[in-house]
Design an enzyme around this catalytic site. Sequence first.
Site: not given
Ligand SMILES: [Zn+2]
Length: 195
Positions: A87-89, A128, A158
């Site tokens: 996940c890019e966050h 996603q 996450c």
């Molecule tokens: Zn995330």
Amino acid sequence: MPYKSFEEYNMQVTDDVKERYKNIIEDLGENAERDGLVKTPERAAKAMQFLTQGYNQDPVEILKSAMFKESYNEMVIVKDIELYSLCEHHILPFFGKAHIAYIPNGHIVGLSKLPRIVDVFARRLQVQERLTEQVLDCINDTLKPQGVAVVIEASHMCMMMRGVQKQNSITTTSGFRGQFEKIETRNEFLKLIGK
Ligand SMILES: [Zn+2]
């Protein structure tokens, strides 16, 4: 030796990332020089290069390398494709399954290429939703089928390990083009993948 698999890393990138990981480990309050951690920055640098190798791969080329003229024009489904992404966050993993279907329009594609393009897009920093759309658009624009459908179901670390700490929630995303925009075709696909 009839077959040998090997990994190759960019040494410049490995060295740069390694130094930064060492700083991160120290900033987090650990001793980066202790036995178990001495080689960790280098391993982590290589792992991250492996997990983001998709930036250096061309999914269109992969599909084009195995397109064949065929008159078959029924639905082709590859389901339960294992998927691992970041996940890019939070740069934490999300993982699950992708299901892909298409209806050929004069050309079929080698079946192993569909999981390969999932990997190419998954091995990048992702969300996603975008991953789903990139796989969908790549197949649609390259193979130009009568229709294409992609469903992705994934668990996000996450959400599981931090934040809301929900262990059992699964996020589903989907996209449909062409014939799959028709409700009957879409439902047939969803039934065949057990949804
Ligand atoms: Zn995330």
